[in-house]
Write a protein that holds these residues in place. Structure first.
Motif, PDB file in Angstrom:
ATOM      1  N   ALA A 189      40.236 -39.626 -18.904  1.00 37.32           N
ATOM      2  CA  ALA A 189      41.032 -39.659 -17.660  1.00 37.32           C
ATOM      3  C   ALA A 189      41.192 -40.840 -16.779  1.00 37.32           C
ATOM      4  O   ALA A 189      40.323 -41.541 -17.056  1.00 37.32           O
ATOM      5  CB  ALA A 189      40.154 -38.596 -16.897  1.00 37.32           C
ATOM      6  N   ALA A 190      42.076 -40.701 -15.756  1.00 41.76           N
ATOM      7  CA  ALA A 190      42.478 -41.739 -15.033  1.00 41.76           C
ATOM      8  C   ALA A 190      42.904 -43.175 -15.644  1.00 41.76           C
ATOM      9  O   ALA A 190      42.626 -44.060 -15.165  1.00 41.76           O
ATOM     10  CB  ALA A 190      41.069 -42.068 -13.963  1.00 41.76           C
ATOM     11  N   TYR A 191      43.482 -43.097 -16.760  1.00 43.26           N
ATOM     12  CA  TYR A 191      44.024 -44.108 -17.534  1.00 43.26           C
ATOM     13  C   TYR A 191      44.916 -45.015 -16.512  1.00 43.26           C
ATOM     14  O   TYR A 191      45.052 -45.985 -16.642  1.00 43.26           O
ATOM     15  CB  TYR A 191      44.494 -43.631 -18.613  1.00 43.26           C
ATOM     16  CG  TYR A 191      45.088 -44.820 -19.507  1.00 43.26           C
ATOM     17  CD1 TYR A 191      44.468 -45.791 -19.750  1.00 43.26           C
ATOM     18  CD2 TYR A 191      46.394 -44.554 -20.384  1.00 43.26           C
ATOM     19  CE1 TYR A 191      44.822 -46.872 -21.023  1.00 43.26           C
ATOM     20  CE2 TYR A 191      46.750 -45.370 -21.429  1.00 43.26           C
ATOM     21  CZ  TYR A 191      46.020 -46.716 -21.564  1.00 43.26           C
ATOM     22  OH  TYR A 191      46.390 -47.655 -22.533  1.00 43.26           O
ATOM     23  N   GLY A 192      45.681 -44.317 -15.818  1.00 46.59           N
ATOM     24  CA  GLY A 192      46.778 -44.826 -15.053  1.00 46.59           C
ATOM     25  C   GLY A 192      45.917 -45.597 -13.617  1.00 46.59           C
ATOM     26  O   GLY A 192      46.919 -46.485 -13.096  1.00 46.59           O
ATOM     27  N   GLY A 193      44.712 -45.381 -13.671  1.00 46.96           N
ATOM     28  CA  GLY A 193      44.042 -46.329 -12.401  1.00 46.96           C
ATOM     29  C   GLY A 193      43.411 -47.558 -12.952  1.00 46.96           C
ATOM     30  O   GLY A 193      42.608 -48.356 -12.262  1.00 46.96           O
ATOM     31  N   ALA A 194      44.122 -47.981 -14.057  1.00 44.42           N
ATOM     32  CA  ALA A 194      43.618 -49.628 -14.480  1.00 44.42           C
ATOM     33  C   ALA A 194      43.577 -50.625 -13.330  1.00 44.42           C
ATOM     34  O   ALA A 194      44.706 -50.775 -12.818  1.00 44.42           O
ATOM     35  CB  ALA A 194      44.387 -50.036 -15.769  1.00 44.42           C
ATOM     36  N   GLN A 195      42.575 -51.160 -13.324  1.00 39.70           N
ATOM     37  CA  GLN A 195      42.295 -52.546 -12.117  1.00 39.70           C
ATOM     38  C   GLN A 195      43.323 -53.438 -12.595  1.00 39.70           C
ATOM     39  O   GLN A 195      43.561 -53.823 -13.821  1.00 39.70           O
ATOM     40  CB  GLN A 195      41.103 -52.914 -12.066  1.00 39.70           C
ATOM     41  CG  GLN A 195      39.923 -51.934 -11.518  1.00 39.70           C
ATOM     42  CD  GLN A 195      38.693 -52.788 -11.267  1.00 39.70           C
ATOM     43  OE1 GLN A 195      38.090 -53.527 -12.057  1.00 39.70           O
ATOM     44  NE2 GLN A 195      37.782 -52.283 -10.122  1.00 39.70           N
ATOM     45  N   ALA A 196      44.047 -53.982 -11.616  1.00 35.74           N
ATOM     46  CA  ALA A 196      44.824 -54.811 -11.408  1.00 35.74           C
ATOM     47  C   ALA A 196      46.206 -54.627 -12.374  1.00 35.74           C
ATOM     48  O   ALA A 196      46.915 -55.546 -12.532  1.00 35.74           O
ATOM     49  CB  ALA A 196      44.528 -56.453 -11.873  1.00 35.74           C
ATOM     50  N   GLY A 197      46.484 -53.316 -12.732  1.00 36.72           N
ATOM     51  CA  GLY A 197      47.401 -53.117 -13.530  1.00 36.72           C
ATOM     52  C   GLY A 197      47.438 -53.595 -14.916  1.00 36.72           C
ATOM     53  O   GLY A 197      48.504 -53.435 -15.617  1.00 36.72           O
ATOM     54  N   ARG A 198      46.344 -53.924 -15.419  1.00 35.24           N
ATOM     55  CA  ARG A 198      46.205 -54.555 -16.666  1.00 35.24           C
ATOM     56  C   ARG A 198      45.768 -53.419 -17.884  1.00 35.24           C
ATOM     57  O   ARG A 198      44.813 -52.771 -17.604  1.00 35.24           O
ATOM     58  CB  ARG A 198      45.203 -55.639 -16.634  1.00 35.24           C
ATOM     59  CG  ARG A 198      45.484 -56.475 -17.788  1.00 35.24           C
ATOM     60  CD  ARG A 198      44.420 -57.916 -17.681  1.00 35.24           C
ATOM     61  NE  ARG A 198      43.114 -57.559 -17.740  1.00 35.24           N
ATOM     62  CZ  ARG A 198      42.192 -57.769 -17.033  1.00 35.24           C
ATOM     63  NH1 ARG A 198      42.454 -58.335 -15.973  1.00 35.24           N
ATOM     64  NH2 ARG A 198      40.899 -57.439 -17.514  1.00 35.24           N
ATOM     65  N   ASP A 199      46.662 -53.243 -18.648  1.00 31.83           N
ATOM     66  CA  ASP A 199      46.391 -52.289 -19.683  1.00 31.83           C
ATOM     67  C   ASP A 199      44.890 -52.349 -20.263  1.00 31.83           C
ATOM     68  O   ASP A 199      44.442 -53.440 -20.463  1.00 31.83           O
ATOM     69  CB  ASP A 199      47.374 -52.207 -20.685  1.00 31.83           C
ATOM     70  CG  ASP A 199      47.556 -50.631 -21.177  1.00 31.83           C
ATOM     71  OD1 ASP A 199      46.919 -49.780 -20.818  1.00 31.83           O
ATOM     72  OD2 ASP A 199      48.482 -50.474 -22.273  1.00 31.83           O
ATOM     73  N   TYR A 200      44.408 -51.215 -20.492  1.00 31.61           N
ATOM     74  CA  TYR A 200      42.984 -51.095 -21.203  1.00 31.61           C
ATOM     75  C   TYR A 200      41.853 -51.446 -20.202  1.00 31.61           C
ATOM     76  O   TYR A 200      40.662 -51.601 -20.707  1.00 31.61           O
ATOM     77  CB  TYR A 200      42.856 -51.941 -22.450  1.00 31.61           C
ATOM     78  CG  TYR A 200      44.010 -51.523 -23.273  1.00 31.61           C
ATOM     79  CD1 TYR A 200      44.435 -50.458 -23.811  1.00 31.61           C
ATOM     80  CD2 TYR A 200      44.886 -52.917 -23.669  1.00 31.61           C
ATOM     81  CE1 TYR A 200      45.589 -50.256 -24.817  1.00 31.61           C
ATOM     82  CE2 TYR A 200      45.926 -52.586 -24.729  1.00 31.61           C
ATOM     83  CZ  TYR A 200      46.269 -51.323 -24.893  1.00 31.61           C
ATOM     84  OH  TYR A 200      47.390 -51.175 -25.702  1.00 31.61           O
ATOM     85  N   ASN A 201      41.986 -52.008 -19.065  1.00 29.66           N
ATOM     86  CA  ASN A 201      41.347 -52.536 -18.123  1.00 29.66           C
ATOM     87  C   ASN A 201      40.106 -51.425 -17.561  1.00 29.66           C
ATOM     88  O   ASN A 201      40.486 -50.030 -17.673  1.00 29.66           O
ATOM     89  CB  ASN A 201      41.825 -53.143 -17.059  1.00 29.66           C
ATOM     90  CG  ASN A 201      41.164 -54.350 -16.299  1.00 29.66           C
ATOM     91  OD1 ASN A 201      39.971 -54.548 -16.834  1.00 29.66           O
ATOM     92  ND2 ASN A 201      41.480 -54.774 -15.139  1.00 29.66           N
ATOM     93  N   THR A 202      39.179 -51.973 -16.785  1.00 29.84           N
ATOM     94  CA  THR A 202      38.235 -50.855 -16.224  1.00 29.84           C
ATOM     95  C   THR A 202      38.937 -50.271 -15.076  1.00 29.84           C
ATOM     96  O   THR A 202      39.784 -50.730 -14.371  1.00 29.84           O
ATOM     97  CB  THR A 202      37.057 -51.928 -15.676  1.00 29.84           C
ATOM     98  OG1 THR A 202      36.589 -52.605 -16.622  1.00 29.84           O
ATOM     99  CG2 THR A 202      36.215 -50.695 -14.838  1.00 29.84           C
TER     100      THR A 202
END
Length: 740
Positions: A189-202
């Motif tokens: 869940a919440a994959y679209g909330g990646a910090q700084a818009g960086r894919d696979y990020n926290t």
């Protein structure tokens, strides 16, 4: 097969056989020489011959004859002749490619998206596929994240409607029926909330924000009966999703009631070691199994470890039985035990794929997805004027997006091809002007997709192309400039810090503007872009996204007025990248940027506005609409009773058009801060010139509920504001109260 038969089958399976049902491999392994694969890629993966021929599913391969051959050989080797599942990323079309998902969100017509999903399912099914990894329902607020193109936008309510429609389109009321496939909601869940818009990020969210904004669209897909859910790559509350027992067992299976198959994303279980959550592969296997993940996508983490972990007493075989039973039940729902080939049919592939019916639907969907961002009278084009089409997308077939992995660009209709069908060619010319990307811009890591990047041109070739375009622009009455991102600049693993149009194209735009100020920009994009300069200079902007197979026809339909654009932005377009993430349904601050407040000490930027360049829900038409003030039937909502809020919409222009009337609500003072506005309803209204219609919304107490401070879901008493208008920035307001 009856459930008791499935249970008997499960009981008769060996432990290794069960574990292998939980492994998914790439289908390409089965297309080459098996010995070569086993001594090469499979060995590197840690997969032995016995596991190889007992893997429960494959992904990434399609074609009726190929998959029927794989199924036939597989079932001969599988001890219980259990059929294999075939899965694929059929995101917005199989061979007939529909507008990318964010563009479908712009239609504000979930039913149409459901029809597109149904057509895609039909093409996928005759191609031998059983499962599609779609829809992606992740909430998106940060345009830097490349996968925004695969979502339907920034609003939980809108995303939920599209999630439901797409699941029902793919699966129908019974995924075992002809031409239906199992749908997969992703990424939980919440994959679209990646910090700084960086894919696979926290991802770092409060539980309140997770539940209020991010989870509802997944729940909508689950309530629609989706057969599969995919885990996300990111962490939630500091734990990777694929090993997050609270997220998967407590929320997904417990609270949401999901009882289907849970699959990891590509190597996501193994990646929990890199996250620093799992000690090694065995630990990752244990934690993912305990979290309830049924299928390990494209690693041997389960196959190489689970049997040993059971034998050591580290994990319970009962957990494996749970997962395998869910996999068997899915195969049973698809009817594979009776017909392991399901709808695979090479003859029907020839007649159904890219058929006229699907092309017609693709053209309709593309046209309805276009958003008219600006128009100072140039559109629709006066066909009596001399027009020059200048830009790299003028005759480009790469218009289907990076996630149309099964699409065939040769089947796409370009703008030039479509325009030549209707324009007077004695007054129309077509010029590339420049490349989509400069020679020194290199796209890496895309494998064969990288071949789609145009070949580098010499300086002499570029100069000639550029000068021809400028000459044509100078001589024309108006210039249509098809510009935008390269399709590989958006999608998975394409995070961008600068969300602008490539500089080589902007240079062409600036030079054209010097010789002709009547510019229409046709914008190709997989995400919201920084359009400040184009918005200031161009007289018209038509956002066509990545429109799909019939994009060229639909664009020319819109440019010529055959269709009137009616799309609305499903995601805010920022003023510049410094605003992102930016979204309309933000929380109010104690020092809002409002007139009458102190000029300095309020929440604002000192160098750019707070507001996006184009807000959520925005989109113009070739006609004009007048919306009356809001009227309400009464000013109090109580339990079990509702009120009516209405406006009268009138077409005050000269042509027929469609407006999307949108209802927004704000809880003025609540136990927790509520968004300044929330979309709660919309209606598409088609009106002839001078025609008017009353649009009425019913507002009841359940529409006012939210996650309250005490953790319960309910509504608070008090004052509410409603707005009804043509976009999220509407000021057309009324007030009511909620009483218990």
């Amino acid at each position: 097969m009856k459930r008791e038969d499935l249970k008997a089958l499960l009981e008769d399976m060996s432990l290794q056989e069960k574990v292998d049902q939980m492994m998914q491999l790439m289908g390409v392994f089965y297309l080459d020489d098996a010995e070569g694969v086993l001594t090469g890629p499979a060995r590197q993966l840690g997969v032995g011959e016995e596991d190889f021929w007992m893997a429960g599913s494959i992904l990434g391969t399609y074609g009726a004859e190929q998959l029927m051959a794989i199924q036939r050989k597989y079932m001969e080797k599988q001890p219980h002749h259990i059929p294999m599942l075939f899965m694929m990323d059929v995101i917005h079309g199989m061979k007939t490619i529909f507008p990318m998902p964010l563009a479908q969100g712009a239609t504000f017509e979930p039913e149409l998206s459901g029809k597109c999903a149904s057509a895609a399912a039909k093409e996928a099914a005759v191609s031998g596929l059983h499962v599609t990894f779609s829809p992606m329902v992740d909430l998106v607020r940060d345009a830097r994240w490349g996968r925004v193109m695969e979502s339907t936008g920034e609003d939980p309510y809108l995303n939920g409607l599209f999630a439901k429609a797409q699941v029902e389109g793919f699966q129908g009321d019974d995924m075992g029926k002809p031409y239906k496939v199992c749908s997969c909601v992703k990424h939980f869940a919440a994959y679209g909330g990646a910090q700084a818009g960086r894919d696979y990020n926290t991802v770092e969210l409060s539980e309140h924000t997770l539940r209020e904004f991010y989870l509802p669209s997944y729940k909508a897909g689950i309530d629609a009966g989706v057969g599969m859910v995919m885990t996300s790559f990111n962490t939630v509350n500091g734990i990777p999703a694929s090993t997050n027992r609270w997220l998967m067992r407590d929320i997904l299976r417990g609270e949401m009631g999901f009882d289907g198959v849970l699959i990891s994303d590509f190597s996501a279980i193994l990646e929990t070691v890199a996250h620093g959550h799992s000690e090694d592969e065995a630990d990752a296997a244990k934690k993912a199994l305990e979290a309830g993940v049924d299928i390990d996508m494209m690693t041997s983490v389960y196959a190489a470890n689970l049997c040993r972990l059971v034998e050591e007493g580290t994990v319970s075989e009962a957990l494996i039985d749970e997962s395998v039973m869910r996999i068997l039940e899915l195969k049973n729902k698809l009817g594979l035990f009776e017909n392991p080939y399901k709808d695979a049919n090479s003859e029907e592939e020839k007649t159904i794929i890219l058929c006229d019916e699907h092309r017609k639907l693709a053209r309709e969907a593309a046209g309805k997805s276009f958003v008219l961002l600006k128009n100072e009278g140039l559109l629709p084009i006066d066909m009596g004027k001399k027009a020059a089409f200048v830009g790299p997308y003028t005759n480009c077939k790469e218009i289907i997006s990076s996630w149309a992995v099964t699409g065939d660009t040769s089947a796409c209709v370009t703008i030039e091809e479509a325009a030549k069908e209707v324009f007077d060619l004695t007054r129309t010319s077509f010029h590339q002007g420049c490349q989509i990307l400069a020679n020194d811009y290199h796209l890496t890591g895309f494998g064969n997709l990288g071949e789609s990047v145009p070949k580098e041109l010499s300086e002499e070739e570029q100069k000639k192309m550029f000068e021809e375009a400028l000459t044509a622009a100078k001589e024309a009455d108006l210039v249509v400039m098809p510009l935008g991102e390269h399709f590989l600049q958006s999608g998975e693993a394409t995070s961008r810090a600068m969300i602008d149009i490539p500089e080589i194209q902007m240079n062409l735009f600036r030079e054209v503007a010097k010789v002709n100020d009547n510019i229409v920009v046709v914008l190709f994009n997989g995400r919201p872009l920084d359009l400040r300069e184009i918005s200031k200079t161009a007289k018209a902007i038509l956002d066509v996204w990545f429109p799909g197979t019939e994009g060229g026809h639909a664009i020319v339909d819109a440019l010529t007025g055959k269709i009137n654009p009616s799309g609305k932005l499903p995601m805010s377009f920022p003023y510049c990248v410094g605003q992102v993430p930016v979204h309309y349904n933000e929380y109010a601050t104690g020092r809002p940027n409002l007139e009458g407040m102190q000029e300095r000490f309020k929440s604002k930027y000192i160098d750019i506005p707070n507001e996006p360049l184009y807000p959520f829900g925005y989109g113009l038409s070739y006609t004009n609409f007048e919306i009356s003030p809001v009227t309400i039937s009464k000013d109090i909502v109580t339990d079990g009773q509702s009120i009516k809020a209405s406006v009268t919409v009138k077409n005050i222009g000269q042509v027929e058009g469609t407006e999307v009337i949108q209802l927004y609500i704000q809880d003025v003072a609540a136990s927790v801060v509520r968004p300044v506005k929330e979309l709660k309803g919309f209606e598409k209204v088609k009106l002839c010139p001078n025609e008017e219609k009353q649009v009425e919304f019913t507002i009841d107490e359940p529409m006012l509920r939210f996650l309250r401070a005490d953790g319960t879901v309910g509504s608070d008493e008090g004052k509410f504001r409603i707005w009804i208008g043509s976009n999220s920035d509407t000021k057309n307001e009324a007030v009511f109260n909620c009483r218990k």
